[in-house]
Design a protein around this motif. Structure first.
Motif, PDB file in Angstrom:
ATOM      1  N   PRO A  29      16.505   8.393  -4.429  1.00 12.17           N
ATOM      2  CA  PRO A  29      15.591   7.283  -4.712  1.00 12.17           C
ATOM      3  C   PRO A  29      16.065   6.490  -5.920  1.00 12.17           C
ATOM      4  O   PRO A  29      16.859   6.979  -6.727  1.00 12.17           O
ATOM      5  N   SER A  31      14.724   5.852  -8.614  1.00  7.96           N
ATOM      6  CA  SER A  31      14.380   6.441  -9.907  1.00  7.96           C
ATOM      7  C   SER A  31      15.445   7.404 -10.414  1.00  7.96           C
ATOM      8  O   SER A  31      15.428   7.789 -11.585  1.00  7.96           O
ATOM      9  N   SER A 362       5.010   8.619  -6.529  1.00  8.35           N
ATOM     10  CA  SER A 362       4.986   8.345  -5.093  1.00  8.35           C
ATOM     11  C   SER A 362       3.577   8.505  -4.537  1.00  8.35           C
ATOM     12  O   SER A 362       2.733   9.182  -5.122  1.00  8.35           O
ATOM     13  N   GLY A 363       3.335   7.870  -3.398  1.00 14.42           N
ATOM     14  CA  GLY A 363       2.060   8.002  -2.717  1.00 14.42           C
ATOM     15  C   GLY A 363       0.900   7.381  -3.479  1.00 14.42           C
ATOM     16  O   GLY A 363       1.065   6.551  -4.369  1.00 14.42           O
ATOM     17  N   GLY A 366       0.857   7.955  -7.180  1.00 13.25           N
ATOM     18  CA  GLY A 366       1.855   7.167  -7.875  1.00 13.25           C
ATOM     19  C   GLY A 366       1.306   5.830  -8.343  1.00 13.25           C
ATOM     20  O   GLY A 366       1.618   5.363  -9.445  1.00 13.25           O
ATOM     21  N   GLU A 402      10.146  -0.055   0.609  1.00 13.59           N
ATOM     22  CA  GLU A 402      11.351  -0.193  -0.189  1.00 13.59           C
ATOM     23  C   GLU A 402      12.353  -1.081   0.515  1.00 13.59           C
ATOM     24  O   GLU A 402      12.548  -0.984   1.722  1.00 13.59           O
ATOM     25  N   ARG A 408      10.471  -1.592  -4.520  1.00 14.67           N
ATOM     26  CA  ARG A 408       9.339  -1.664  -3.619  1.00 14.67           C
ATOM     27  C   ARG A 408       8.844  -3.096  -3.505  1.00 14.67           C
ATOM     28  O   ARG A 408       8.742  -3.815  -4.485  1.00 14.67           O
TER      29      ARG A 408
END
Length: 421
Positions: A29, A31, A362-363, A366, A402, A408
Motif C-alpha cells: 500500500p 503508506s 483502513s475501512g 480509518g 485507490e 484514494r
C-alpha cells in the motif's frame, strides 16, 4: 466404495478446486512506499520485483512480518540493534542485512537516507529520505514524541518535509496517558509495596514483549534494588540490545533468585480490545515455581490500558485463582507510542506538507482516525479528501477507491451521503 459415495467425494473435490484462494498482493500500500524511489518500509509481506530496498524501522513482529530465515527478496536496511535481532533471533541471512549508522547520510540508489531515534523500543528509528529530485519523506515507524527529538539536527532539517508518514496508533482524543517516567515510577512503587507488605510471599509479574519496556524494568530495579528474572528467550533478545551495563546486569536467569519476574505478553491477560485476566494461566505459572507464593501483583504496561474515565487513576483488576491465590493486576498506561497530544505537538513542530497515517487507516475506523488527525493539523491527509473529513457520515458510507498511484479518490456525489458535524 459405492458409486453414490464416489459422486459425493468428487463433488467435494470439485468445489474445493473451484474456491478462489486469497492471494496476497505483490505491491505494498502507499503508506509503505517511499515516493520517487523503489523503496518500501516495514513491508516484508510484499515482494514485487520492482522493489530494490526494504527498510525495517524496528524489530517488533507487526513490522517485520514476512521476514524470516528464508528471506531472499532483497536487501534489508536497519539500525545496528535491529540487525542483531533479525540475524540472531529470526535467522535472516546476514549478507542481506545492511546496518545504517545514526545521524549519518547514506546514499542508496541515489537517495540519501538518514536515521534518527524514534523513542520507541531499542533499535527503533525514523527514516529520513531525500530523493534525487529534492523531495523529503519522513517515515517514523512506531515512535513516541519527546521534546529531545527536536534537538536532532537531521530531524530539524526535515521540518516542512514533503510528506510525513506518522504513527497513528493512539490518534484519538481519549488517549492522554502520562509520560513514560510517571508510569514507570508507578510500576516501581507498586512493586516495592508488594514486596514489603507481602513478607516474601508475594510474586510480582511484569508483562512485556521480547523487546520493549526496558526503561520501566530498569526503574523497577532502581526502586527495589532487586534483580529481575527473565526467560532464556527474553535474555537472548536482551543480549542483542545495546543496553547500558547498569541495565543489562539487572536481569537473572534464575527464577528462584528474585520475586520479580518479567513474563511474556498475554500471560497476565489479553489486552485487546479490553483487558481480560488469565487466572488459569497465572496459576499454571505459579505451580512451576519452587517457592510457594500466597499473592501475585501483576503489572501490564501498555497505552491500551489507559482509562479515560479514571480521571488519572490507574485501574486495578482483582481476581483469584482456583487455588485461592489473590491476584492484583495493575493496568499501567505506559506507552512507547505518542499520545494524541504528543502527536499534535510533533506535527505542529514538524509542519509537513502532507501526512500519511500508518496505523488503523483502513475501512470505517480509518476514516474516524483521519478525522481525529485532521483536528490537530491543517495539513492534507493523503487518501482522505478534505470534504470527507469535514462531514459526518449518514447511513450510507463513503466509497473511497485507490487510483494507480495508491492515492484514494472519490466522486463529489459521494459527499451528499454525509451530514454536517
Amino acid at each position: 466404495m459405492e458409486p453414490r459415495r464416489w459422486s459425493v467425494v468428487l463433488l467435494v473435490i470439485l468445489r474445493a478446486l473451484s474456491v478462489k484462494r486469497a492471494v496476497r498482493p505483490l505491491d505494498p500500500p502507499f503508506s509503505k512506499r517511499v515516493p520517487g524511489t523503489l523503496f518500501v518500509v516495514d513491508a516484508f509481506n510484499y515482494k514485487a520485483k520492482w522493489i530494490t530496498a526494504y527498510f525495517l524501522s524496528h524489530a517488533h513482529s507487526d513490522h517485520y512480518t514476512g521476514l524470516n530465515s528464508k528471506w531472499n527478496s532483497g536487501p534489508v536496511y536497519c539500525s545496528r540493534t535491529t540487525a542483531r535481532i533479525i540475524i540472531d533471533r529470526l535467522g535472516v541471512n546476514a549478507s542481506l542485512v545492511h546496518v545504517l549508522s545514526p545521524d549519518t547520510s547514506h546514499s542508496i540508489h541515489g537517495t540519501q537516507v538518514q536515521l534518527v531515534d524514534a523513542n520507541h523500543c531499542p533499535g527503533a528509528v525514523q527514516f529520513l529520505f531525500t530523493t534525487p529530485g529534492g523531495e523529503r519523506y519522513l517515515h517514523c515507524g512506531d515512535m513516541r514524541f519527546d521534546e529531545k527529538l527536536m534537538k536532532s539536527e537531521a530531524l530539524s532539517k526535515f521540518r516542512n518535509c514533503t510528506t510525513a508518514y506518522i504513527d497513528t496508533t493512539y490518534c484519538h482524543p481519549r488517549y492522554e496517558f502520562p509520560p513514560e517516567e510517571s508510569a514507570s515510577a508507578y510500576a516501581a512503587n507498586e512493586t516495592q509495596k508488594a514486596l514489603k507488605s507481602g513478607l516474601n510471599s508475594a510474586l510480582v509479574l511484569i508483562q512485556a514483549y521480547n523487546i520493549g519496556k526496558e526503561k520501566l524494568l530498569a526503574q523497577v530495579h532502581r526502586k527495589t534494588a532487586r534483580r529481575i528474572f527473565a526467560s532464556s528467550q527474553k535474555l537472548a533478545y536482551l543480549r542483542c540490545i545495546d543496553l547500558d551495563p547498569s541495565v543489562s546486569s539487572i536481569f537473572t536467569s534464575s527464577p528462584n533468585a528474585t520475586d520479580i519476574h518479567v513474563v511474556r505478553w498475554g500471560l497476565l491477560g489479553d489486552t485487546w480490545p479490553f483487558f481480560r485476566p488469565n487466572p488459569t494461566v497465572i496459576e499454571a505459572y505459579l505451580k512451576k515455581q519452587s517457592k510457594r507464593y500466597t499473592r501475585v501483583v501483576g503489572i501490564v504496561p501498555s497505552g491500551w490500558m489507559y482509562n479515560p474515565k479514571s480521571k488519572g487513576d490507574i485501574s486495578v483488576v482483582e481476581v483469584k485463582t482456583r487455588g485461592g491465590i489473590s491476584v492484583s493486576i495493575h493496568l499501567v498506561p505506559y506507552s512507547e507510542h505518542s499520545s494524541y497530544l504528543e502527536l499534535k505537538q510533533y506535527l505542529a513542530w514538524l509542519k509537513p506538507q502532507k501526512i500519511v497515517g500508518t496505523v488503523g487507516m483502513s475501512g470505517e475506523s480509518g476514516l474516524t482516525t483521519a478525522r481525529h488527525l485532521s483536528r490537530i493539523t491543517s495539513r492534507p491527509i493523503v487518501g482522505f479528501p478534505a470534504q470527507a473529513l469535514a462531514y459526518k457520515r449518514g447511513r450510507k458510507s463513503l466509497k473511497i477507491e485507490e487510483d494507480d498511484e495508491g492515492e484514494r479518490q472519490t466522486s463529489i456525489l459521494d459527499f451528499f451521503k454525509f451530514k454536517p458535524l
